[in-house]
Design a protein around this motif. Sequence first.
Motif, PDB file in Angstrom:
ATOM      1  N   LEU A  25      -8.064  -9.977  -3.137  1.00 38.13           N
ATOM      2  CA  LEU A  25      -6.947 -10.599  -3.522  1.00 38.13           C
ATOM      3  C   LEU A  25      -6.318  -9.860  -4.528  1.00 38.13           C
ATOM      4  CD1 LEU A  25      -8.281 -14.182  -3.326  1.00 38.13           C
ATOM      5  CD2 LEU A  25      -6.466 -13.003  -1.810  1.00 38.13           C
ATOM      6  N   TRP A  26      -7.017  -9.304  -5.558  1.00 39.41           N
ATOM      7  CA  TRP A  26      -6.296  -8.688  -6.706  1.00 39.41           C
ATOM      8  C   TRP A  26      -5.878  -7.318  -6.445  1.00 39.41           C
ATOM      9  CZ3 TRP A  26      -8.019  -3.665  -8.347  1.00 39.41           C
ATOM     10  CH2 TRP A  26      -7.714  -3.298  -9.472  1.00 39.41           C
ATOM     11  N   ALA A  27      -6.480  -6.655  -5.520  1.00 39.28           N
ATOM     12  CA  ALA A  27      -6.305  -5.111  -5.099  1.00 39.28           C
ATOM     13  C   ALA A  27      -4.895  -4.851  -4.496  1.00 39.28           C
ATOM     14  CB  ALA A  27      -7.078  -4.472  -4.200  1.00 39.28           C
ATOM     15  N   ARG A  28      -4.419  -6.063  -4.162  1.00 36.69           N
ATOM     16  CA  ARG A  28      -2.640  -6.019  -3.530  1.00 36.69           C
ATOM     17  C   ARG A  28      -1.732  -6.520  -4.120  1.00 36.69           C
ATOM     18  NH1 ARG A  28      -0.645  -2.704   0.151  1.00 36.69           N
ATOM     19  NH2 ARG A  28       0.454  -3.701   1.609  1.00 36.69           N
ATOM     20  N   ARG A  29      -2.069  -6.885  -5.310  1.00 38.64           N
ATOM     21  CA  ARG A  29      -1.174  -7.379  -6.339  1.00 38.64           C
ATOM     22  C   ARG A  29      -0.855  -5.885  -7.216  1.00 38.64           C
ATOM     23  NH1 ARG A  29       0.181 -12.218  -6.369  1.00 38.64           N
ATOM     24  NH2 ARG A  29      -1.466 -13.876  -5.708  1.00 38.64           N
ATOM     25  N   GLY A  30       0.548  -5.949  -7.707  1.00 39.89           N
ATOM     26  CA  GLY A  30       0.813  -4.797  -8.419  1.00 39.89           C
ATOM     27  C   GLY A  30       1.410  -3.574  -7.850  1.00 39.89           C
ATOM     28  N   PRO A  31       1.590  -2.526  -8.132  1.00 38.92           N
ATOM     29  CA  PRO A  31       2.168  -1.501  -7.627  1.00 38.92           C
ATOM     30  C   PRO A  31       1.158  -1.054  -6.318  1.00 38.92           C
ATOM     31  CG  PRO A  31       1.279  -0.854  -9.641  1.00 38.92           C
ATOM     32  CD  PRO A  31       0.995  -2.302  -9.613  1.00 38.92           C
ATOM     33  N   ALA A  32       1.906  -0.665  -5.208  1.00 35.09           N
ATOM     34  CA  ALA A  32       1.486  -0.190  -3.968  1.00 35.09           C
ATOM     35  C   ALA A  32       0.988   1.031  -3.902  1.00 35.09           C
ATOM     36  CB  ALA A  32       2.409  -0.819  -2.908  1.00 35.09           C
ATOM     37  N   SER A  33      -0.264   1.462  -4.783  1.00 38.61           N
ATOM     38  CA  SER A  33      -0.756   2.843  -4.714  1.00 38.61           C
ATOM     39  C   SER A  33      -1.557   2.639  -3.536  1.00 38.61           C
ATOM     40  CB  SER A  33      -1.543   3.092  -5.930  1.00 38.61           C
ATOM     41  OG  SER A  33      -2.606   2.401  -6.141  1.00 38.61           O
ATOM     42  N   THR A  34      -1.864   4.181  -2.975  1.00 37.20           N
ATOM     43  CA  THR A  34      -2.557   4.476  -1.610  1.00 37.20           C
ATOM     44  C   THR A  34      -4.130   3.884  -2.364  1.00 37.20           C
ATOM     45  OG1 THR A  34      -1.375   6.243  -1.334  1.00 37.20           O
ATOM     46  CG2 THR A  34      -3.625   6.169  -0.358  1.00 37.20           C
ATOM     47  N   HIS A  35      -4.480   3.971  -3.499  1.00 38.58           N
ATOM     48  CA  HIS A  35      -6.070   3.483  -3.882  1.00 38.58           C
ATOM     49  C   HIS A  35      -5.996   2.281  -3.677  1.00 38.58           C
ATOM     50  CE1 HIS A  35      -9.705   3.360  -5.834  1.00 38.58           C
ATOM     51  NE2 HIS A  35      -9.293   2.465  -6.832  1.00 38.58           N
ATOM     52  N   ARG A  36      -4.952   1.227  -4.240  1.00 34.75           N
ATOM     53  CA  ARG A  36      -4.854  -0.190  -3.978  1.00 34.75           C
ATOM     54  C   ARG A  36      -4.827  -0.725  -2.727  1.00 34.75           C
ATOM     55  NH1 ARG A  36      -3.760  -2.575  -9.538  1.00 34.75           N
ATOM     56  NH2 ARG A  36      -3.402  -4.453  -8.181  1.00 34.75           N
ATOM     57  N   VAL A  37      -4.136   0.041  -1.908  1.00 32.65           N
ATOM     58  CA  VAL A  37      -4.019  -0.351  -0.545  1.00 32.65           C
ATOM     59  C   VAL A  37      -5.314  -0.073   0.190  1.00 32.65           C
ATOM     60  CG1 VAL A  37      -2.958  -0.004   1.957  1.00 32.65           C
ATOM     61  CG2 VAL A  37      -1.513  -0.101  -0.373  1.00 32.65           C
ATOM     62  N   ARG A  38      -6.145   0.952   0.055  1.00 31.44           N
ATOM     63  CA  ARG A  38      -7.321   1.029   0.702  1.00 31.44           C
ATOM     64  C   ARG A  38      -8.351   0.182   0.108  1.00 31.44           C
ATOM     65  NH1 ARG A  38      -7.515   7.620   0.454  1.00 31.44           N
ATOM     66  NH2 ARG A  38      -5.962   7.927   2.133  1.00 31.44           N
ATOM     67  N   LEU A  39      -8.329  -0.009  -1.156  1.00 38.63           N
ATOM     68  CA  LEU A  39      -9.298  -1.053  -1.641  1.00 38.63           C
ATOM     69  C   LEU A  39      -9.280  -2.503  -1.009  1.00 38.63           C
ATOM     70  CD1 LEU A  39     -11.580  -1.704  -3.663  1.00 38.63           C
ATOM     71  CD2 LEU A  39      -9.927  -2.120  -5.733  1.00 38.63           C
ATOM     72  N   HIS A  40      -7.821  -2.759  -0.849  1.00 36.88           N
ATOM     73  CA  HIS A  40      -7.420  -4.037  -0.538  1.00 36.88           C
ATOM     74  C   HIS A  40      -8.084  -4.181   0.891  1.00 36.88           C
ATOM     75  CE1 HIS A  40      -5.112  -7.774   0.655  1.00 36.88           C
ATOM     76  NE2 HIS A  40      -4.779  -7.055   1.793  1.00 36.88           N
ATOM     77  N   ARG A  41      -7.818  -3.460   1.810  1.00 32.81           N
ATOM     78  CA  ARG A  41      -8.185  -3.259   3.243  1.00 32.81           C
ATOM     79  C   ARG A  41      -9.702  -3.073   3.255  1.00 32.81           C
ATOM     80  NH1 ARG A  41      -3.774   0.690   5.759  1.00 32.81           N
ATOM     81  NH2 ARG A  41      -2.117  -0.846   5.966  1.00 32.81           N
ATOM     82  N   ALA A  42     -10.252  -2.430   2.665  1.00 29.43           N
ATOM     83  CA  ALA A  42     -11.852  -2.363   2.622  1.00 29.43           C
ATOM     84  C   ALA A  42     -12.636  -3.510   2.251  1.00 29.43           C
ATOM     85  CB  ALA A  42     -12.442  -1.237   1.844  1.00 29.43           C
ATOM     86  N   ALA A  43     -12.097  -3.942   0.899  1.00 30.33           N
ATOM     87  CA  ALA A  43     -12.709  -5.459   0.507  1.00 30.33           C
ATOM     88  C   ALA A  43     -12.110  -6.482   1.502  1.00 30.33           C
ATOM     89  CB  ALA A  43     -11.856  -5.661  -1.069  1.00 30.33           C
ATOM     90  N   GLY A  44     -11.062  -6.456   1.990  1.00 30.51           N
ATOM     91  CA  GLY A  44     -10.391  -7.847   3.009  1.00 30.51           C
ATOM     92  C   GLY A  44     -11.381  -7.455   4.103  1.00 30.51           C
ATOM     93  N   TYR A  45     -11.625  -6.469   4.848  1.00 34.15           N
ATOM     94  CA  TYR A  45     -12.424  -6.356   5.782  1.00 34.15           C
ATOM     95  C   TYR A  45     -13.841  -6.912   5.594  1.00 34.15           C
ATOM     96  CZ  TYR A  45      -8.891  -4.166   8.972  1.00 34.15           C
ATOM     97  OH  TYR A  45      -7.812  -3.966   9.477  1.00 34.15           O
TER      98      TYR A  45
END
Length: 139
Positions: A25-45
Motif C-alpha cells: 500500500l505504501w509503495a504506490r503512494r508518492g512519486p511513481a519511480s520504477t523502484h516503487r512500482v516494482r516494489l508495489h507489484r512484488a509486495a502486492g503479488y
Amino acid sequence: MNLTPLIAVHATAAIAALLIGPVALWARRGPASTHRVRLHRAAGYAWVTLMLLTAFSALFIRDTQLPNIAGFTPIHLLIPLTLGSLFMAFRRLLQGNIAGHRQAMVSLYIGACVVAGGFTLLPQRYLGHLLWSQWLGLV
C-alpha cells in the motif's frame, strides 16, 4: 484446538500478509519511480498469494467450540468475501480504475487482516488463548 500443520500454515500466511500489506500500500503512494512500482507489484503479488493461502487454508479449519454449522463459524464468511474482494480489485485494475483497485485493496487489508486479525486475539480463539493465557498469564 491444537497447533496443527494446517493451522500453522494459515497463521503464518495471515501474519505475513498483515506485515507485507502496508509495504504494498505504501509503495504506490508518492512519486511513481520504477523502484516503487516494482516494489508495489512484488509486495502486492506476495500479499495476494498470502491472502489466497490464508483463505483456502481456512476452508479446512473447523472449530466446534464456537457457534458453528458443520464446523464453520461466522469468521468463515470472510473466505468468500476475501476471494470476491480480490476478484473485484483485479477486475477494477484491468478496467483501468486505479482508485477502485486501491479502495478494494485497502478495504480488504483493513477488513481481513486488521479486523479479522483482531478477532483471532479473543481469549477463546487459538492465538488469543496463547497470548492471554499462556504467554501473558492474564486469563
